[in-house]
Design an enzyme around this catalytic site. Structure first.
Site, PDB file in Angstrom:
ATOM      1  N   GLU A  61       0.816  -1.224   0.000  1.00 36.64           N
ATOM      2  CA  GLU A  61       0.000   0.000   0.000  1.00 36.64           C
ATOM      3  C   GLU A  61       0.852   1.277   0.000  1.00 36.64           C
ATOM      4  O   GLU A  61       0.507   2.254  -0.667  1.00 36.64           O
ATOM      5  CB  GLU A  61      -0.924  -0.015   1.231  1.00 36.64           C
ATOM      6  CG  GLU A  61      -1.964   1.092   1.200  1.00 36.64           C
ATOM      7  CD  GLU A  61      -3.016   0.918   2.291  1.00 36.64           C
ATOM      8  OE1 GLU A  61      -3.613  -0.167   2.360  1.00 36.64           O
ATOM      9  OE2 GLU A  61      -3.215   1.854   3.066  1.00 36.64           O
ATOM     10  N   ASP A  62       1.937   1.262   0.744  1.00 34.33           N
ATOM     11  CA  ASP A  62       2.671   2.514   0.978  1.00 34.33           C
ATOM     12  C   ASP A  62       4.060   2.607   0.351  1.00 34.33           C
ATOM     13  O   ASP A  62       4.740   3.625   0.510  1.00 34.33           O
ATOM     14  CB  ASP A  62       2.816   2.765   2.487  1.00 34.33           C
ATOM     15  CG  ASP A  62       1.468   3.033   3.141  1.00 34.33           C
ATOM     16  OD1 ASP A  62       0.549   3.488   2.427  1.00 34.33           O
ATOM     17  OD2 ASP A  62       1.328   2.786   4.349  1.00 34.33           O
TER      18      ASP A  62
END
Ligand code: ZN
Length: 178
Positions: A61-62
């Site tokens: 996600e990051d």
């Protein structure tokens, strides 16, 4: 054990340029380490795939990490658990937050435990060391949203849920009186 350390190192490298949102700007890796430790110590989780997925839960996600990379290094089970904990960043933030509530009950038991630990650690951070630009209203809204997500994650680990409830109660009480 060996894979767990490999995952900790992998996550540390992937998150190496990122910081937490608190005033001190703590290294981001503190968060996945805390989530994995919470699962092991509070949740008494010993399954290595779950603990590895917890260490890696924010990498796709990051950071630039891909599902394939995780599958290559840590296997399909871990990769699919990490994907269950990954929001679709092509969607608007409000829609992603809505989907977390809708999709929580559909997750596997293993992913539910990771998400419960993740939310509990984030909520506790807000109480002890909040993001530097979050006012009380934003903190309260995060608590109210997290409670809705976590309602859909219950029934998998009583100790994790009890700890979540403690933190939720503390926050919601604090914000109610403010
Ligand atoms: Zn997280």
């Amino acid at each position: 054990m060996k894979s767990l350390l490999k995952a900790a190192r992998f996550a540390a490298e992937k998150h190496s340029t990122q910081k937490r949102k608190n005033v001190a700007g703590s290294p981001y890796i503190n968060h996945p380490l805390e989530v994995a430790d919470h699962l092991a110590t509070v949740g008494q989780v010993t399954d290595e795939d779950i603990l590895i997925a917890a260490l890696l839960h924010d990498t796709v996600e990051d950071t630039q990490t891909t599902r394939e990379e995780i599958a290559d290094h840590f296997g399909e089970t871990v990769a699919s658990l990490v994907m269950e904990c990954t929001d679709d960043k092509s969607l608007e933030k409000a829609e992603r937050k809505r989907l977390q509530i809708v999709n929580a009950p559909k997750k596997s038991d293993e992913a539910k435990m990771i998400k419960l630990a993740d939310k509990t650690c984030n909520l506790r951070s807000i109480l002890t060391d909040p993001p530097k630009d979050w006012d009380t209203k934003r903190q309260r809204e995060y608590f109210e949203w997290a409670r809705q997500v976590c309602d859909g994650l219950k029934g998998v680990n009583a100790a994790l849920e009890a700890e979540l409830d403690t933190v939720l109660k503390e926050g919601l009480n604090r914000f109610r009186t403010q």
